[in-house]
Enzyme design. Sequence first.
Site: not given
Length: 772
Positions: A422, A425, A454-455, A495, A545-547, A647
């Site tokens: 973590c 992040k 939220d989570d 896709d 999302g996550h960065t 595709d």
Amino acid sequence: MQQARQPVLRDIVLVGGGHTHVGVLKRFAMRPEPGVRLTLICRDTHTPYSGMLPGYVAGHYTYDDVHIDLRRLAEYAGARFFRDEAIGIDHDARRVLCRSRPPVPYDWLSINIGSTPRMDALGGAPEHAVPVKPIHQFNDRWQTLLRRIEAHSGRTRVAVVGGGAGGVELLLAMQYRLGRELAARGRDPAELALALFTRGESILPTHNARVRAQFRDTLARRGVEVHTATEIVDVEAGRLQAADGSWYGADEIVWVTNAGGAAWLRDTRLELDDDGFIQVDDTLRSPSDPRIFAAGDIARQVNHPREKAGVFAVRQGRPLADNLRAAVTGRPLTPYRPQARWLALISTGDRHAVASRGPLCLSGDWVWRWKDSIDRRFMARFNDLPPMTQDTMKATAPSRVVLDEEEHDQAISAVAMRCGGCGAKVGASVLSRALSTLAPVAREEVLVGLHAPDDAAVVRVPPGKDMVHTIDFFRAFIDDPYVFGRIAANHALGDIFAMGAEAQTATAVATVPQGLEAKVEDTVYQMMAGAVEVLDEAGCALVGGHTGEGSELALGFAVNGLIDSGSVGESTEDDGRAGMALMTKGDLRPGQALILTKPLGTGTLFAAHARLGARGRWIDAALESMCQSSRQAASCLREHGATACTDLTGFGLLGHLIEMTRPSGVDAELDLSALPLLEGAEETVAAGILSSLQPANVRLRRAIRDPAAWVEHPRYPMLFDPQTAGGLLAGVPAEHAEACLAALQALGYTRAAIIGRVLESGEAQEPIHLRG
């Protein structure tokens, strides 16, 4: 893509690809400044060298002979190339406003956009006259004029307005080329009538009397009408009017005068002269904003005003680069004083030229050869670039950039060993600021998403719908995060569309290189702005999302789609419910035509781009294709009875076709000559430049019947070329194929093609047949 060896600390943004900025790029390429990132914003990928433009018009040079490839030069310099047009400056936020992309932040800014014709005040001129600048528009009109002259019989009158060296030289070049075109077709060159108009008392007013006399004689000998002291005040179709009320007939009017600064500069804080050019001091910096420099035709040195000539723009490359480097490292700037006299080599259309410098006047064929040699050496400095190798991208020295205390702490953190898990992040404040201005499309099924973070996101599945899930992720292959974001979103959505589904929601996962918070924040913002634009166009809501931090910029999406419940296995052919059936890879049917909606070649082209082996316009076309959504193509294919679709991505055409033939229990025939290819792909493959994924894809050649018979075919390698955001490959009933192709092309898929057909399964194990 050259990867940064340390965090980006400062941004120098270059607006415009003029002669001065190409010199700046080359100097930073030869001696990079650690911690400093260059970004070039320019509408055109290929910038013309003005000294060779008349030779190009005359037919002595090709297009590539006289143009500098800015995308390639930027790649060589480790600079980002943003193909767009600046339309304003936010001085307070230090951002360049662009026509079709998010604003671009800068720490230091330089403007080198050339001059702009001022024709609006002249009645009819914008509609009926062709300005020589911007040169890309002039070239289009010039090519049109050539074609019209070829097809037209009878007298053609061409007028050039502007009696300086540029107007005279261009007129003589046009006359030479057009005359030869007429003669080559057995027509009389006398069909062509040219006239020159200038409000001055003489032509070439800034040159000595002997030079003026030489060109007066040349124009007279060639039958050109010269109208001095004649100011043009009105233009209509087929004629122009002088201040004294006289009208002159002209079928084509070329404008080489009344240039000024771009209109958008008037809305900035920059101090401008009466013609709209940016005032700069001896260091080429604006006195009204010390973080902005300007050079070339767009700039006017207050203490050393000079004629607008290419020689000054070229000479300003070194002092501008030195002062930008000094500004970003906190050192004193160095004054630059332009020369009072300069050598002008003015051609006469044919391979003959006149040398002018102060009282000097020399002429002859040898002067043209001298000019040609100088011009070609200049162009070689920017176009003959060594190939990129690992040695080219060696580690850089410590940065000399001056930082404040907070930035210094961030820089130390960025280069130090970072935490994993973590701890990798991107900070919440950085991420929230970057995403705060984005407005993902809203869908009523999204109960918890970015509007109420939220989570996890909560999304309702509408009654009567089934879910379709997919995920894609890859690292950046271009230095423009906005365009990369658009392509990554298109790639992931492909896709969903290939299955015949509607995109509903997406969650993003991204990695961003470490750096100062402001730089990371902008990278995230630029990338996600491009992605959200594409998702919104598809009606797909970004819900989370996550960065995280990583060594390379990368982006991917998990996308959810919707399809009518119970549609699996149903056929649009059998029940006519176009758009309702799920298209899978395993429903190809014998007798169908194989349709491909986009051209092939992204793998080889971007492998070549990384090695400086691709022309910028090839990459432009590839990016345009990759940014084109397949949403409408999928709908069109379904409407024309497609039963199977996929595709094209990393496995290449052959790999994806095998994925369709095996579960369908059929064979397929491909026509190599029918394959649509991106411009330049055949050239880069012929040069042996292939994607790193190509060898793995080539292993699939065992699925081809008698591959040894085709291995020498120039298009054979394209079967294995991996695609990014590639087209859709579908099986369409043969009787609907031509109508489907016409509909696709009408929707903008101009390179869509019928590339083969589906066959009954044969006795041989190899399912793929080739023909040339």
